[in-house]
Design a protein around this motif. Structure first.
Motif, short mmCIF file in Angstrom:
data_model
loop_
_atom_site.label_atom_id
_atom_site.label_comp_id
_atom_site.label_asym_id
_atom_site.label_seq_id
_atom_site.Cartn_x
_atom_site.Cartn_y
_atom_site.Cartn_z
N VAL A 276 0.84 -1.20 0.00
CA VAL A 276 0.00 0.00 0.00
C VAL A 276 0.88 1.25 0.00
O VAL A 276 0.63 2.20 -0.75
CB VAL A 276 -0.97 0.00 1.20
CG1 VAL A 276 -1.66 1.35 1.35
CG2 VAL A 276 -2.01 -1.10 1.04
N LEU A 277 1.92 1.24 0.81
CA LEU A 277 2.82 2.40 0.85
C LEU A 277 3.51 2.59 -0.49
O LEU A 277 3.66 3.71 -0.99
CB LEU A 277 3.85 2.23 1.97
CG LEU A 277 3.26 2.29 3.38
CD1 LEU A 277 4.24 1.75 4.41
CD2 LEU A 277 2.85 3.71 3.74
N ALA A 278 3.93 1.49 -1.11
CA ALA A 278 4.58 1.58 -2.43
C ALA A 278 3.58 2.08 -3.47
O ALA A 278 3.92 2.87 -4.36
CB ALA A 278 5.16 0.22 -2.82
N GLU A 280 1.03 4.06 -2.97
CA GLU A 280 0.87 5.50 -2.75
C GLU A 280 1.96 6.28 -3.45
O GLU A 280 1.72 7.28 -4.12
CB GLU A 280 0.92 5.83 -1.26
CG GLU A 280 -0.39 5.71 -0.54
CD GLU A 280 -0.28 6.11 0.93
OE1 GLU A 280 -1.32 6.07 1.60
OE2 GLU A 280 0.83 6.42 1.41
N SER A 281 3.18 5.80 -3.29
CA SER A 281 4.29 6.56 -3.87
C SER A 281 4.33 6.38 -5.40
O SER A 281 4.83 7.24 -6.11
CB SER A 281 5.60 6.22 -3.17
OG SER A 281 6.50 5.57 -4.00
N ALA A 282 3.76 5.31 -5.92
CA ALA A 282 3.78 5.07 -7.37
C ALA A 282 2.69 5.83 -8.11
O ALA A 282 2.92 6.31 -9.22
CB ALA A 282 3.66 3.57 -7.66
N ALA A 283 1.48 5.91 -7.53
CA ALA A 283 0.39 6.52 -8.29
C ALA A 283 -0.73 7.08 -7.40
O ALA A 283 -1.80 7.37 -7.89
CB ALA A 283 -0.20 5.52 -9.28
N LEU A 284 -0.47 7.23 -6.11
CA LEU A 284 -1.44 7.68 -5.10
C LEU A 284 -2.56 6.67 -4.89
O LEU A 284 -2.77 6.20 -3.79
CB LEU A 284 -2.06 9.04 -5.42
CG LEU A 284 -1.12 10.24 -5.35
CD1 LEU A 284 -1.90 11.53 -5.61
CD2 LEU A 284 -0.39 10.33 -4.01
#
Lengths: 436, 436
Positions: A276-278, A280-284
């Motif tokens: 989930v954190l990844a 977020e950083s990839a495409a929100l």
């Protein structure tokens, strides 16, 4: 007002060449892409692409449903959502996975932009440069691209008609461990594999899981085709047999609509949090509208009936391809006989180079993907992938007939002048990823 | 059939802990996320989120248009597309960018899943671990997350009311070069900055470009708010002044609909090719349906009129926030006065720790984002971001009144018992990214 650009490196074709990250080195334009452009002309029968056949979708009712969705829930559908994914959709996905024996919890899932993004995120959180990923040989070209973009090295594990060979998996693990290398996971498409069209035998599944668990190696199970068994048959997902050591990737691209780009990962709880954190950083977040469309489709449409209709369409096309291969292929060619999915894997006689032969095939109005694209190690020059998902049965038959003609000529030339590869230039092999 | 999982690491809370890539180390769940859940209760006025206000969108005509799109072009809209993006949309985007003086070619653009993904791809192709990215201090929290996920180090460059300070930029470049570090690019939100709400003065723009070009450093211009000037004013995009050294990121999230997740990057030609390859490996392609929806919206709707309506809505909300701040804030607080965008940046008196104070604010039914989230270096404990985009003017006024009360109490406590930070635990700061 115009501004003078930096002069540095300005004599290079790419003035930014000195700036790229190491991982970008391998990202070069595919030399087969120009051929793909030619291959998309209507007179060419393309057995190359992996586009699903959407003609059977109920566009009129979908149109009405999506219109209603925007009118009634537009302020939600058009707004940001969480990186975790729309809760109702995650619950419905559990019902879809149950068809292959999986009991998953909606909390342990993250919705992604197609399962390609799920694979990207899994690789991102696990792979340091130089880490090893084990993958079937051949393996999905888009996965190889993702692993390369994170500078992970792929070690292929041999398959036969029963899928991944457990003994080869043991040997690959032992060899990489002897070499002091870290294996991060086994990437596998166990059911109706892309590109080989074979399925991991049920009798081998527990063994494969045991070998990986004993070696402390995760299993990444990519399963876009699992519900497309031509007789409606399903196989138990690896995830259904091991919920602690398997990350499962799913997709609606083949069972509903690829252009919505809705896929997911089901992961052990701690891994899901990192995903989930990844994400977020990839495409929100994945597009909210698309998630609500799929969620509503699963609620209101006979999605199981739709999948049955897909199974039937693809079975007819598989039949057309196998019949045509049987009828037209020159001696010395062998091929797999898939009972689901999109692909047949063809092996040609020694001396024929499928990559070098490709321009000649396109001239004869048939396209395929040369086998080398599905290996990270240069293997595959005697193989090619034939897709039966998109063209009609008539076009498939005609395409195979043309391909057989090209191959027969090639075999003649070979007998007269020697191997293809020495007659035609063959550069490095980086075909464009097609579809998950 | 159930399978025994691997025992290795099974005593840890996360049995996969030893397997993660180095880049995943920094990916830890945000401690403010629990607070965000509380902050989303209806009784709390959230000045924390960056969600655009969509209430003015013409849902009925959108509903009809999208329905018609699926009925008429469903087989295209629901099918895979190219990683480059839908050609018609790329042409329309050129018209959008022309409003800020940009002359771009559709070929030099790649359509992405929001501009967050464009930023992810740019970072992916340029940043090796340990490379330096220069960014305004404070900077967009979602960008800091992306840079961290590629193990790039952020060096902040000071701003004032006129935006990035050219002298501070020169110093930051000189200092990193003295330290033998590679600076890959300057990441900047020059117009209506997130979170500071300031705009890079037009008189500074050429100078900033000159400094970067002379140092051989790319500029990544992130411009989601540029068309949201409250008097309809626009500023010349950096990309309009330098087409060789600037990568421009755009988005429809604030000018149309965030939930569609449609953004783009306009890049020098050679870089664009790498971006397309990276996009393929990240997600194959952005959703076709969403691209066609935006394309059709730009063709059939008065999108410029819609943007004017957004400008007016946000101006009213900005006015409400500034009036309330003026009326209620205790002495010693200062804040920025944005002429566009979504955010006000508030600085509180020395000794007050905005992070430590946050739970108390939520108890008083008002939420904000503490300033430390917008810095990679721990700065920002006396700052907070206040968003005026989503709540109504009445709610904004009430929220600021509540916040002023909390601050007044905090200042009283401070006078009596000393700094907040020593009274409340304050852990590492990794707020969840909100919106691009």
């Amino acid at each position: 007002m115009t501004h003078e650009p930096a002069r540095r490196g300005s004599h290079s074709l790419d003035p930014h060449l000195h700036r790229y990250a190491a991982r970008a080195t391998g990202m070069t334009a595919s030399e087969v892409r120009a051929l793909f452009a030619v291959a998309s002309r209507p007179e060419v029968v393309s057995l190359a692409g992996g586009m699903p056949n959407l003609a059977a979708l109920p566009l009129d009712s979908l149109s009405a449903e999506v219109g209603e969705l925007i009118a009634a829930e537009g302020l939600t559908a058009l707004q940001y959502g969480s990186a975790h994914g729309v809760p109702a959709l995650r619950e419905h996905i559990c019902d879809v996975m149950a068809l292959e024996g999986i009991t998953g919890h909606p909390d342990d899932m993250v919705v992604t932009v197609g399962s390609q993004m799920a694979l990207d995120l899994v690789t991102r959180i696990f792979c340091d440069p130089g880490d090893v990923v084990l993958a079937e040989g051949p393996s999905y070209v888009g996965a190889l691209g993702t692993f390369a973009s994170y500078q992970a090295d792929v070690v292929h594990v041999a398959m036969d008609d029963q899928g991944l060979q457990p003994e080869a998996l043991r040997e690959a693990l032992a060899a990489t461990q002897r070499a002091g290398r870290r294996v991060k996971f086994l990437y596998t498409v166990p059911t109706f594999q892309n590109p080989a069209g074979v399925t991991l035998a049920v009798s081998r599944r527990a063994e494969v899981l045991d070998i990986c668990a004993a070696a402390g190696v995760l299993v990444v199970e990519d399963n876009p085709y699992g519900l497309l068994g031509f007789d409606g048959q399903t196989y138990p997902a690896l995830r259904s047999m091991d919920h602690e050591n398997v990350i499962y990737l799913g997709s609606f691209s083949k069972t509903f609509a690829s252009g919505l780009r809705v896929g997911w990962a089901l992961a052990p709880h701690a891994v899901r949090e990192k995903l989930v954190l990844a994400a977020e950083s990839a495409a929100l977040c994945a597009p909210t509208l698309n998630q609500l469309i799929v969620s509503r489709y699963l609620e209101t449409h006979d999605w199981k009936g739709q999948i049955k209709s897909f199974q039937q369409t693809y079975r007819e096309r598989r039949d057309a391809m196998l019949s045509a291969l049987e009828q037209h292929m020159p001696a010395g060619c062998t091929w797999t006989r898939p009972d689901g999915g999109f692909f047949v894997w063809l092996t040609v006689p020694e001396g024929v180079d499928t990559k070098a032969m490709q321009p000649r095939a396109v001239t004869q109005r048939v396209a395929y993907v040369p086998g080398t694209g599905f290996y990270a190690d240069g293997f595959g020059s005697r193989q090619m992938r034939l897709s039966f998902c998109y063209p009609t049965p008539e076009r498939i038959t005609e395409g195979v007939r043309r391909l057989a003609g090209v191959l027969a000529d090639e075999i003649d030339l070979l007998a007269t002048f020697g191997p293809t590869a020495s007659r035609l230039m063959s550069g490095p092999q980086t075909p464009s990823p097609d579809t998950e």
